[in-house]
Design an enzyme around this catalytic site. Structure first.
Site, PDB file in Angstrom:
ATOM      1  N   TYR A  60       0.858  -1.199   0.091  1.00 22.47           N
ATOM      2  CA  TYR A  60      -0.092  -0.054   0.067  1.00 22.47           C
ATOM      3  C   TYR A  60       0.912   1.334  -0.038  1.00 22.47           C
ATOM      4  N   THR A 115       2.150   7.009   1.350  1.00 29.03           N
ATOM      5  CA  THR A 115       3.140   7.994   2.015  1.00 29.03           C
ATOM      6  C   THR A 115       4.171   8.376   0.877  1.00 29.03           C
ATOM      7  N   GLY A 154       5.145  -0.817   3.768  1.00 30.56           N
ATOM      8  CA  GLY A 154       5.837  -1.904   4.496  1.00 30.56           C
ATOM      9  C   GLY A 154       5.384  -3.041   3.305  1.00 30.56           C
ATOM     10  N   ARG A 192       9.351 -11.304  41.721  1.00 28.98           N
ATOM     11  CA  ARG A 192      10.513 -10.051  42.278  1.00 28.98           C
ATOM     12  C   ARG A 192      10.367  -9.717  43.705  1.00 28.98           C
ATOM     13  N   GLN A 243       3.649   0.158  43.152  1.00 19.40           N
ATOM     14  CA  GLN A 243       3.796  -0.479  42.093  1.00 19.40           C
ATOM     15  C   GLN A 243       2.465  -0.896  41.644  1.00 19.40           C
ATOM     16  N   ARG A 266       0.783   1.943  39.660  1.00 23.29           N
ATOM     17  CA  ARG A 266       1.050   1.968  38.212  1.00 23.29           C
ATOM     18  C   ARG A 266       0.713   0.895  37.336  1.00 23.29           C
ATOM     19  N   GLY A 270      15.891  -2.951  36.594  1.00 24.80           N
ATOM     20  CA  GLY A 270      16.897  -3.269  35.731  1.00 24.80           C
ATOM     21  C   GLY A 270      16.537  -4.291  34.674  1.00 24.80           C
ATOM     22  N   GLU A 315      -1.402   5.079  10.113  1.00 26.55           N
ATOM     23  CA  GLU A 315      -2.959   5.214   9.962  1.00 26.55           C
ATOM     24  C   GLU A 315      -3.456   6.496  10.649  1.00 26.55           C
TER      25      GLU A 315
HETATM   26  C1  LIG Z   1      21.962  -0.183  31.843  1.00 26.19           C
HETATM   27  C2  LIG Z   1      22.207  -0.390  33.314  1.00 26.19           C
HETATM   28  C3  LIG Z   1      23.565  -0.498  33.913  1.00 26.19           C
HETATM   29  C4  LIG Z   1      23.897  -0.747  34.933  1.00 26.19           C
HETATM   30  N1  LIG Z   1      25.014  -0.676  35.542  1.00 26.19           N
HETATM   31  C5  LIG Z   1      25.409  -1.259  36.921  1.00 26.19           C
HETATM   32  C6  LIG Z   1      26.688  -1.262  37.295  1.00 26.19           C
HETATM   33  O1  LIG Z   1      27.661  -0.822  36.639  1.00 26.19           O
HETATM   34  N2  LIG Z   1      26.849  -1.753  38.534  1.00 26.19           N
HETATM   35  C7  LIG Z   1      25.984  -2.025  39.181  1.00 26.19           C
HETATM   36  O2  LIG Z   1      26.331  -2.654  40.466  1.00 26.19           O
HETATM   37  N3  LIG Z   1      24.614  -2.074  38.742  1.00 26.19           N
HETATM   38  C8  LIG Z   1      24.384  -1.561  37.512  1.00 26.19           C
HETATM   39  N4  LIG Z   1      22.970  -1.622  37.339  1.00 26.19           N
HETATM   40  C9  LIG Z   1      22.078  -2.234  37.924  1.00 26.19           C
HETATM   41  C10 LIG Z   1      21.038  -1.171  38.416  1.00 26.19           C
HETATM   42  O3  LIG Z   1      21.630  -0.255  39.488  1.00 26.19           O
HETATM   43  C11 LIG Z   1      19.838  -1.760  39.210  1.00 26.19           C
HETATM   44  O4  LIG Z   1      18.942  -2.269  38.345  1.00 26.19           O
HETATM   45  C12 LIG Z   1      18.949  -0.865  40.019  1.00 26.19           C
HETATM   46  O5  LIG Z   1      19.423  -0.255  41.200  1.00 26.19           O
HETATM   47  C13 LIG Z   1      17.595  -1.000  40.141  1.00 26.19           C
HETATM   48  O6  LIG Z   1      17.383  -2.333  40.782  1.00 26.19           O
HETATM   49  P1  LIG Z   1      16.426  -3.544  40.255  1.00 26.19           P
HETATM   50  O7  LIG Z   1      17.053  -3.839  39.288  1.00 26.19           O
HETATM   51  O8  LIG Z   1      16.805  -4.515  41.582  1.00 26.19           O
HETATM   52  O9  LIG Z   1      15.008  -2.907  40.320  1.00 26.19           O
HETATM   53  P2  LIG Z   1      13.911  -3.484  41.331  1.00 26.19           P
HETATM   54  O10 LIG Z   1      14.030  -3.027  42.902  1.00 26.19           O
HETATM   55  O11 LIG Z   1      13.529  -4.946  41.296  1.00 26.19           O
HETATM   56  O12 LIG Z   1      12.824  -2.875  40.812  1.00 26.19           O
HETATM   57  C14 LIG Z   1      11.553  -3.455  40.305  1.00 26.19           C
HETATM   58  C15 LIG Z   1      10.183  -2.731  40.649  1.00 26.19           C
HETATM   59  O13 LIG Z   1       9.828  -2.633  41.883  1.00 26.19           O
HETATM   60  C16 LIG Z   1       9.917  -1.521  42.768  1.00 26.19           C
HETATM   61  N5  LIG Z   1      10.440  -1.281  44.108  1.00 26.19           N
HETATM   62  C17 LIG Z   1      11.543  -1.907  44.478  1.00 26.19           C
HETATM   63  N6  LIG Z   1      11.709  -1.736  45.541  1.00 26.19           N
HETATM   64  C18 LIG Z   1      10.479  -0.885  45.998  1.00 26.19           C
HETATM   65  C19 LIG Z   1      10.020  -0.272  47.376  1.00 26.19           C
HETATM   66  N7  LIG Z   1      10.756  -0.378  48.492  1.00 26.19           N
HETATM   67  N8  LIG Z   1       8.857   0.294  47.468  1.00 26.19           N
HETATM   68  C20 LIG Z   1       8.141   0.445  46.123  1.00 26.19           C
HETATM   69  N9  LIG Z   1       8.592  -0.303  45.022  1.00 26.19           N
HETATM   70  C21 LIG Z   1       9.835  -0.783  44.968  1.00 26.19           C
HETATM   71  C22 LIG Z   1      10.636  -0.450  41.717  1.00 26.19           C
HETATM   72  O14 LIG Z   1       9.984   0.847  41.515  1.00 26.19           O
HETATM   73  C23 LIG Z   1      10.463  -1.115  40.476  1.00 26.19           C
HETATM   74  O15 LIG Z   1       9.215  -0.725  39.848  1.00 26.19           O
HETATM   75  C24 LIG Z   1      22.682  -1.471  35.928  1.00 26.19           C
HETATM   76  C25 LIG Z   1      21.415  -1.330  35.203  1.00 26.19           C
HETATM   77  C26 LIG Z   1      21.097  -1.026  34.139  1.00 26.19           C
HETATM   78  C27 LIG Z   1      19.599  -1.046  33.664  1.00 26.19           C
HETATM   79  C1  LIG Z   2       6.570   1.588  10.989  1.00 22.17           C
HETATM   80  C2  LIG Z   2       5.660   2.604   9.872  1.00 22.17           C
HETATM   81  C3  LIG Z   2       4.971   1.775   8.817  1.00 22.17           C
HETATM   82  C4  LIG Z   2       4.198   2.484   7.910  1.00 22.17           C
HETATM   83  N1  LIG Z   2       3.533   1.747   6.993  1.00 22.17           N
HETATM   84  C5  LIG Z   2       3.149   2.463   5.830  1.00 22.17           C
HETATM   85  C6  LIG Z   2       2.477   1.840   4.652  1.00 22.17           C
HETATM   86  O1  LIG Z   2       2.422   0.542   4.753  1.00 22.17           O
HETATM   87  N2  LIG Z   2       1.999   2.672   3.702  1.00 22.17           N
HETATM   88  C7  LIG Z   2       2.081   4.104   3.573  1.00 22.17           C
HETATM   89  O2  LIG Z   2       1.733   4.662   2.662  1.00 22.17           O
HETATM   90  N3  LIG Z   2       2.775   4.806   4.719  1.00 22.17           N
HETATM   91  C8  LIG Z   2       3.159   3.894   5.718  1.00 22.17           C
HETATM   92  N4  LIG Z   2       3.714   4.461   6.962  1.00 22.17           N
HETATM   93  C9  LIG Z   2       3.543   6.089   6.948  1.00 22.17           C
HETATM   94  C10 LIG Z   2       2.595   6.681   7.939  1.00 22.17           C
HETATM   95  O3  LIG Z   2       1.258   6.560   7.416  1.00 22.17           O
HETATM   96  C11 LIG Z   2       2.851   8.154   8.279  1.00 22.17           C
HETATM   97  O4  LIG Z   2       4.192   8.255   8.700  1.00 22.17           O
HETATM   98  C12 LIG Z   2       1.937   8.675   8.950  1.00 22.17           C
HETATM   99  O5  LIG Z   2       0.565   9.057   8.202  1.00 22.17           O
HETATM  100  C13 LIG Z   2       2.453  10.309   9.845  1.00 22.17           C
HETATM  101  O6  LIG Z   2       2.520  11.062   8.468  1.00 22.17           O
HETATM  102  P1  LIG Z   2       3.920  12.031   8.628  1.00 22.17           P
HETATM  103  O7  LIG Z   2       5.110  11.058   8.806  1.00 22.17           O
HETATM  104  O8  LIG Z   2       3.940  12.711   7.536  1.00 22.17           O
HETATM  105  O9  LIG Z   2       3.939  12.755  10.010  1.00 22.17           O
HETATM  106  P2  LIG Z   2       4.000  14.510   9.852  1.00 22.17           P
HETATM  107  O10 LIG Z   2       2.621  14.763   9.344  1.00 22.17           O
HETATM  108  O11 LIG Z   2       4.736  15.063   9.307  1.00 22.17           O
HETATM  109  O12 LIG Z   2       4.139  14.887  11.411  1.00 22.17           O
HETATM  110  C14 LIG Z   2       5.011  15.250  12.016  1.00 22.17           C
HETATM  111  C15 LIG Z   2       4.547  16.370  13.208  1.00 22.17           C
HETATM  112  O13 LIG Z   2       3.648  17.412  12.584  1.00 22.17           O
HETATM  113  C16 LIG Z   2       2.394  17.237  13.214  1.00 22.17           C
HETATM  114  N5  LIG Z   2       1.280  17.666  12.260  1.00 22.17           N
HETATM  115  C17 LIG Z   2       1.174  17.352  11.115  1.00 22.17           C
HETATM  116  N6  LIG Z   2       0.099  17.928  10.792  1.00 22.17           N
HETATM  117  C18 LIG Z   2      -0.424  18.423  11.563  1.00 22.17           C
HETATM  118  C19 LIG Z   2      -1.823  19.372  11.721  1.00 22.17           C
HETATM  119  N7  LIG Z   2      -2.489  19.699  10.651  1.00 22.17           N
HETATM  120  N8  LIG Z   2      -1.759  20.076  13.003  1.00 22.17           N
HETATM  121  C20 LIG Z   2      -1.150  19.818  13.982  1.00 22.17           C
HETATM  122  N9  LIG Z   2      -0.184  19.147  13.938  1.00 22.17           N
HETATM  123  C21 LIG Z   2       0.258  18.520  12.738  1.00 22.17           C
HETATM  124  C22 LIG Z   2       1.979  15.838  13.793  1.00 22.17           C
HETATM  125  O14 LIG Z   2       1.178  15.804  15.091  1.00 22.17           O
HETATM  126  C23 LIG Z   2       3.654  15.516  14.230  1.00 22.17           C
HETATM  127  O15 LIG Z   2       3.935  15.707  15.673  1.00 22.17           O
HETATM  128  C24 LIG Z   2       4.325   4.069   7.798  1.00 22.17           C
HETATM  129  C25 LIG Z   2       4.782   4.600   8.852  1.00 22.17           C
HETATM  130  C26 LIG Z   2       5.624   3.938   9.978  1.00 22.17           C
HETATM  131  C27 LIG Z   2       6.335   4.673  11.000  1.00 22.17           C
END
Ligand SMILES: Cc1cc2nc3c(=O)[nH]c(=O)nc-3n(C[C@H](O)[C@H](O)[C@H](O)COP(=O)(O)OP(=O)(O)OC[C@H]3O[C@@H](n4cnc5c(N)ncnc54)[C@H](O)[C@@H]3O)c2cc1C
Ligand SMILES: Cc1cc2nc3c(=O)[nH]c(=O)nc-3n(C[C@H](O)[C@H](O)[C@H](O)COP(=O)(O)OP(=O)(O)OC[C@H]3O[C@@H](n4cnc5c(N)ncnc54)[C@H](O)[C@@H]3O)c2cc1C
Lengths: 664, 664
Positions: free
Chosen positions: A135, A138, A177, A310, A330, A333, A401, A424
């Site tokens: 289709y 665009t 697509g 967890r 939790q 959310r 994490g 769409e």
């Molecule tokens: C890209 C990346 C890089 C990292 N790099 C490092 C690194 O270099 N070294 C290192 O040691 N670690 C690293 N980490 C780990 C990171 O520090 C932990 O992922 C982070 O501390 C979150 O802990 P968690 O994954 O256990 O989350 P969790 O605690 O398991 O969270 C899960 C959910 O539980 C909720 N939750 C947890 N406890 C509570 C509470 N008491 N009350 C309410 N809600 C709660 C959270 O809000 C969350 O929604 C990395 C993580 C990422 C993603």
């Molecule tokens: C994964 C993917 C698959 C797709 N597949 C197809 C497909 O199979 N065939 C096909 O034909 N197309 C396809 N598309 C294209 C898709 O339909 C367009 O990207 C879509 O219609 C949005 O148009 P645009 O990219 O021109 O956005 P734009 O209109 O350029 O939007 C840019 C910004 O301008 C804002 N904006 C635009 N007009 C107005 C207005 N009048 N008032 C206020 N704000 C405005 C928008 O809100 C947006 O924030 C695909 C796109 C994606 C990402």
């Protein structure tokens, strides 16, 4: 540990009949049976494995998708699947592929816009996949504004042909697509020009590639537009770029159901009403809404199960720690997202009814309700896709994490889902259309025009401008009539305020432009009302199964009161509720969360998703998360060697260097 | 078209001195000079190219990162860069790498927690990169709850060694960056056990790999944890898994600045105050906040420039269409993010001051303000990272379909940024800490305890519970004092309400648990107040340059009024403002958008980002978007052949098949 159900305890707590809930979720016993059977069929077939997707380079990923698509087709033929079963199978293969557009856009475009003869010629070829179509609407320069497309289709009366051309860089087709590498044909949208006159954008069937060797036909430049968001994700799709250098097609390849070009080059309208396009639109959007409920429920299923596995903090004297699902943050959310999944499911179901209704009315040439149906589906597409995109990312965050690992399934789900907010119809552009319709509806009230369908409530504008809910204690919120009235009052007051403010500007257009941000908010209020109302209507039906209706009722209240809290400013500043009532709603919400808590895992089990479909270590049915995270890790290509490639060239020299002139 | 500035017209409209704004953004003329020079140096060096990142398979991506890290180090040495310049260079190389943790966590951990002798031994090795270190705290089973870590370090008095062990699957270290493939050493956090007694979690320097052949030392299992969100993105980092099978290390590799184990195995506290850890925490979080302003400004820069290039709808009689940046919906989504970028920049700057302040107080053993400083940085880390993550995705959506392409730069920016919401403290867990501090502060008011620093306003609780802003017309909102008062009143009322409601529960802990969702909202209100206040304080300084202060003032008001609108429920339901005043704020916001509009492109130019750093076709300085999108597409590996790999096996058979037993 294999075979142990780590979530058995959670499941045993459920206060309702999960099997009956599965039927409700599926829509009918029949739908459940089909989706259950086909999802298992896909899950058990090694060709449909998905777990290595994110590690594949683009070409391998794409080739693998071609393999799956061919295998899917073979299964469909060999097992003699019905159309419904075939669709279900493609759905559970769960990988964007050229076939999506072939079945989802190319065929429907011909069905909707082709004449009977055109349908007879092209549909059988497409049905048998002897041609593959996409289709192509665009362009590089135009997406939202379809009327601005630049590709031309100029009629040459001498040869009885159209000449399809891409006059500018920005007229290059861009995004379709399936176009990039696979499609043999496309429905191409182009400006129709006859005798120097521009008749606007029309659809044309154009062959792109030779059916012999798959090479692009003369005058056609076609390719893939490159990597998109995520690894795996949508990169299995060949979204394409396409340029025409004066490509000729026979006249009868213009889709002529609604308007025609005669042999003499005369442009004419047929007696088929233009409104027919609405039918297709409602159809496509209904699919998008039900896809939203699938993507959302999938994310919620993962986050809910993992939140029950967890544990973090709260151990007393070395005892076991608290399951994070027990933390109120939790819950506050996660549970509204669980409720939204059900809400979107039911509004999607209702849209199926609406589609039938619209189709019947079209056949009876009754166009009166079309604008309302159009606004309603536009709004629901926007609302559900935006909410789902945000919710997937929130579910990822809810997994801490580990949610950031590809093996959690959530990053890819997000990356593959988000474009639904854009294609769409860009979600903001759609909401502006809804808002215009609302303002128009409101301003026509004085002239006595009765609003229909989902806007019928605006007919009670006087009442709703005044109404105050009778809520004095938290439980008073647990009344469907109170909820609906409050949502109607808010939507009415916002629409009326917009209409009033718009009318203060020198021109309506200026008013719309200047106040468009407010208009979008009014549109959202209207759409949320629709979802809430349809959820409540659903619950007015008979729903069998122990405890099923009670659970759904809780979810319905959670959905409504969560929205009320989220958009509190709307409700309080329009005087629909008092701050005191808002605070009671919040109290009620907390108590609803407690009621959902023991049922949470069972409520996501009711989606009946296989581990294959979820493709998430965190969301595994058996909750055996840690062992599987650990095992998954070692599959990464980086772990193929203990000392990584590049160590000798780029790391060892650092470690062994003698620094002489460093200032550090 | 090469060399043409498609945005020249936009730039000519700016009403302020962009060069002076660049200085303000950079923080000082010196910082500007360094960052300008180093960013160009990186941009012009072909080794630092980034444009092919998303197309690389994991191993190639990783190897390429090793190459860049080695090259960066070579440049740093060869050019004899200062520490500031070296840091800036690593920043602009802009690719997660093992060096981030080496410099950002391993070294600071030793500096903060090592004794003088330990520092003398280890720091020179680390500074010269003769060892490479990481920070191994998180385990498969425990992230947020550090006190729950399971790795043990048992003292063996016979050998004067610690035995490091991973007793369970969930005790496997999991996530540390740089661990998987590169680090030779780690600071490992483990439960210290002497003589059968558990002293809780402490840090230990552990060698992981041989310096000769890079093989893991005996007893050590180490590897990469696998693919993460996105392609490219964070996958250039070897986040790792690590298990210890009774690995022995000398006693002097426990980090002993704060507590020690003697030769005899006695556990002792030193006289160094434990509070020292706060210093490191403030330092790390200040970096995260300033990183947030970088990531956010980068996304905003891309979306703003593209919104000025992109035209859609609104052409009158075939004339040129409207730039999408002129739509009020686009402005109301984009300009608050632009304002947030500046707001976060200034609050980050203020955190540098706070860090100096905290350091000085620590030296003077004045611990009084530490809890407040701690709560404040926790809150700002949470607020800025959450807002930035959401904003990047919103910027992507603002770019319509093209934002979904990797070449827009936005998908990868999102994928690489989002973990900032989780690491260094999960954002919700952090907000709960802030809320506890607020509730405590409020409840201590009655006893006369004076709140300090960013909570000082709570000292005026009586006034703030009553205050009503004097706003009668839209312009009345343009007064810093009015803004601050309204934000203070809202934060106060929410904290007070929480304190009150919590106290109604049988125990404080129950109250905290039950009301935690409300507590989080109160914490957010407090943190937003801090950002607004610091923005306003910044503007009370002398800021040279034509029009610079005026622009910043507009952005400051936009930031504040946008928050007010977004959280309207808070403001109205606590009676801080009336619905009428809310509507006036909205009117004012619209007019502020109009004032920012002509300056928008210049305001993002002020970030002074090179095209290399932005790595976005949509965000190109010259605005030449379409030609470059088109050219980028053809670089995809899928376009290497016209007929794709897999066609003959998987597509051709479909197209040529004869269907016999199909039901379709
Ligand atoms: C890209 C990346 C890089 C990292 N790099 C490092 C690194 O270099 N070294 C290192 O040691 N670690 C690293 N980490 C780990 C990171 O520090 C932990 O992922 C982070 O501390 C979150 O802990 P968690 O994954 O256990 O989350 P969790 O605690 O398991 O969270 C899960 C959910 O539980 C909720 N939750 C947890 N406890 C509570 C509470 N008491 N009350 C309410 N809600 C709660 C959270 O809000 C969350 O929604 C990395 C993580 C990422 C993603
Ligand atoms: C994964 C993917 C698959 C797709 N597949 C197809 C497909 O199979 N065939 C096909 O034909 N197309 C396809 N598309 C294209 C898709 O339909 C367009 O990207 C879509 O219609 C949005 O148009 P645009 O990219 O021109 O956005 P734009 O209109 O350029 O939007 C840019 C910004 O301008 C804002 N904006 C635009 N007009 C107005 C207005 N009048 N008032 C206020 N704000 C405005 C928008 O809100 C947006 O924030 C695909 C796109 C994606 C990402």
């Amino acid at each position: 540990m294999e075979g142990v159900d780590h979530l058995a305890h959670e499941r045993s707590k459920a206060q309702f009949d999960v099997d009956e809930m599965k039927i409700v979720w599926a829509g009918s016993r029949h739908s459940f049976e089909v989706s259950d059977r086909i999802s298992r069929l896909v899950a058990s077939d090694p060709v449909f494995r998905k777990d290595n997707r994110t590690m594949l380079a683009r070409k391998d990923l794409f080739k693998n998708t071609l393999r799956k698509a061919a295998h899917a087709w073979k299964r469909i033929i060999d097992l003699r699947l019905t159309e419904e079963e075939a669709k279900t199978l493609r759905f559970f293969v769960d990988e964007p592929a050229y076939t999506d557009l072939h079945w989802g856009m190319f065929l429907p475009a011909i069905q909707g816009q082709g004449t009977d003869e055109q349908q007879e010629k092209w549909l059988p070829l497409a049905y048998k996949m002897q041609i593959i179509g996409c289709y192509a609407q665009t362009e590089l320069g135009h997406g939202s504004n379809v009327q601005g497309l630049e590709t031309t289709a100029t009629f040459d009366p001498q040869k009885d042909e159209f000449i399809i051309n891409s006059p500018t860089l920005t007229s290059s087709k861009w995004w379709p697509g399936g176009l990039g590498k696979i499609s043999t044909h496309a429905v191409v949208y182009a400006r129709l020009i006859t005798d120097g006159q521009d008749h606007g954008v029309h659809g044309f069937i154009v062959q792109l590639r030779s059916l012999d060797d798959h090479l692009p036909l003369p005058g056609i430049t076609v390719g893939d537009i490159g990597m998109k968001f995520g690894s795996g994700a949508y990169n299995s799709m060949d979204n394409g770029v396409l340029r025409f250098d004066n490509v000729r097609i026979p006249r009868d390849q213009m889709l002529m159901r609604v308007s025609q070009v005669t042999r003499e080059g005369k442009y004419m309208q047929s007696n088929v009403p233009r409104q027919l396009v609405y039918g297709t639109m409602v159809f496509v959007r209904k699919t998008i809404v039900s896809d939203a409920s699938c993507a959302l429920s999938r994310a919620v299923c993962i986050a809910t199960r993992y939140s029950a596995v967890r544990r973090q903090f709260g151990s007393q004297k070395g005892g076991v720690e608290t399951q994070v699902i027990d933390y109120k943050t939790q819950q506050s959310r996660l549970f509204p997202l669980l409720a939204s999944a059900y809400a979107f499911r039911f509004v999607g179901e209702w849209l199926s009814w609406l589609y039938t209704d619209v189709t019947q009315r079209l056949q009876a040439k009754d166009f009166a309700t079309l604008p309302e149906a159009h606004a309603c589906t536009a709004g629901l597409k926007s609302l559900t896709t935006s909410a789902t995109a945000d919710a997937i990312e929130e579910c990822r965050k809810l997994c801490g994490g580990h949610g950031y690992l590809s093996s959690s399934g959530l990053p890819e789900l997000f990356a593959v889902y988000v474009p639904a907010c854009t294609y769409e119809g860009d979600n903001i552009v759609l909401l502006l259309q809804v808002a215009r319709f609302l303002v128009k509806t409101v301003s026509q009230l004085v002239s006595g025009k009765k609003p229909v369908g989902t806007t019928a409530y605006l007919g009670r504008v006087e009442l709703l401008m005044q109404s105050r809910p009778n809520v004095q204690k938290a439980e008073d919120w647990l009344q469907p009539s109170v909820i609906v009235e409050v949502f109607e009052a808010r939507a009415t007051r916002m629409s009326v305020a917009c209409a009033k403010n718009v009318s203060k500007f020198p021109s309506l257009e200026e008013g719309f432009a200047e106040l468009s941000a407010d208009l979008v908010e009014a549109a959202v209020a209207h759409c949320q009302l629709i979802v809430v109302s349809k959820f409540i209507e659903k619950l007015q039906q008979v729903i069998p199964g122990k405890g099923v209706k009670e659970q759904l009722l809780n979810l319905c209240y959670i959905y409504a009161l969560f929205l009320l809290h989220k958009h509190l400013g709307d409700f309080v500043s329009t005087g629909c509720i008092t701050p005191k009532q808002a605070s009671l709603a919040n109290d009620q919400l907390r108590s609803l969360y407690s009621q959902v808590r023991p049922n949470a895992v069972a409520l996501v089990d009711a989606f009946n998703y296989t581990d294959h479909y979820l493709s998430s270590v965190l969301g595994r049915y058996d909750g055996n998360v840690y062992q599987n995270l650990y095992d998954e890790a070692w599959k990464d290509p980086l772990n193929e060697s203990v000392v990584p490639d590049g160590y000798h060239e780029y790391v060892r020299p650092l470690l062994t260097q003698q620094l002489r002139n460093a200032r550090l």
